[in-house]
Design an enzyme around this catalytic site. Structure first.
Site, PDB file in Angstrom:
ATOM      1  CG  ASP A 114      -0.313  -0.442   2.499  1.00 41.10           C
ATOM      2  OD1 ASP A 114       0.883  -0.829   2.500  1.00 41.10           O
ATOM      3  OD2 ASP A 114      -1.009  -0.406   3.537  1.00 41.10           O
ATOM      4  CE1 TYR A 115       5.468   5.488   3.059  1.00 41.77           C
ATOM      5  CE2 TYR A 115       7.014   3.883   2.166  1.00 41.77           C
ATOM      6  CZ  TYR A 115       6.751   5.138   2.688  1.00 41.77           C
ATOM      7  OH  TYR A 115       7.778   6.040   2.829  1.00 41.77           O
TER       8      TYR A 115
END
Length: 259
Positions: A164-165
């Site tokens: 996600d990051y």
């Protein structure tokens, strides 16, 4: 054609999003050291923001705003201009949605949800778009603008799959490059600074010591970059020395990743 405006650091008004804690705090301190006026944006860290303003009360302003909220961001810029009597000339997009760099607790490919992905996209990409759009009128008025986005070396060296990051930061790099192309004729540069694991921020506090040791051993400088070392590099992109640099991604991680 006249030469473009190139403001020295001490004549700039700098906004650091997520500026009260972690890397943001060191970014604020770096710009203050060079004489800039700095707007310290925070979301929930009011006490830390107020404490930071005490370092230079006449050159700082702490303003609460959620960077994903367009109206709040516009109000932030209006407060900054009213307080200092000039528009924001330099934006450092540092704000990070809640995230812990603990590789042992990462969500693997089989379980990560779109909600987790979207949380990072909203905070990182939408937040940077909101601040950039809110800054444009003032930068055009000043004839000068510097936008510095904070990235990561993980999309080049994804040793830990923070899906996600990393995906959100990669999208921010693409936005950096397209904005650079779009805004260059207005004397607004847009660049990215990408770090690796930093020793130590709030986000990396959960990182096991063995990970720090491993990264240090694999890095040419044989140490993990500190937030202060990383923050100093932002001064280059904001300075007149970088007046012909835009659309670039500079990796600041002690040489671990060769860009």
């Amino acid at each position: 054609m006249s030469d473009p405006v190139n403001l020295p650091l001490h004549q700039q008004l700098v906004l650091v999003t997520g500026g009260a804690r972690g890397l943001g705090r060191d970014l604020v301190k770096a710009f203050l050291r060079e004489g800039a006026r700095v707007v310290i944006n925070y979301h929930t860290s009011a006490d830390a923001a107020v404490e930071l303003t005490a370092l230079a009360p006449e050159k700082t302003l702490a303003v609460q705003a959620d960077v994903t909220d367009v109206a709040a961001v516009q109000a932030l810029f209006a407060k900054a201009q009213q307080h200092f009597g000039m528009p924001v000339t330099t934006v450092v997009n540092n704000a990070l949605p809640a995230f812990s760099f603990n590789g042992d607790a990462r969500a693997h490919a089989d379980v990560i949800s779109w909600e987790q992905m979207n949380q990072q996209m909203e905070g990182i990409v939408r937040g940077a778009l909101n601040t950039t759009q809110a800054a444009l009128a003032g930068m055009q008025l000043a004839g000068f603008g510097r936008i510095i986005n904070i990235g990561t070396n993980l999309f080049q060296n994804p040793v830990v799959p923070y899906h996600d990051y990393t995906a959100a930061k990669a999208a921010l790099l693409s936005l950096t490059r397209t904005l650079a192309q779009d805004l260059g004729e207005k004397n607004i540069t847009v660049n990215m600074l990408s770090g690796g694991l930093l020793r130590t921020t709030d986000a990396s506090a959960a990182t096991p010591e063995a990970v720090f040791d491993y990264i240090a051993s694999a890095t040419p400088l044989r140490r993990v970059t500190t937030p202060a070392e990383f923050a100093d590099t932002a001064l280059f992109f904001a300075s007149p020395w970088a007046r012909s640099v835009t659309g670039q991604n500079l990796v600041v991680d002690g040489g671990l990743v060769k860009n």
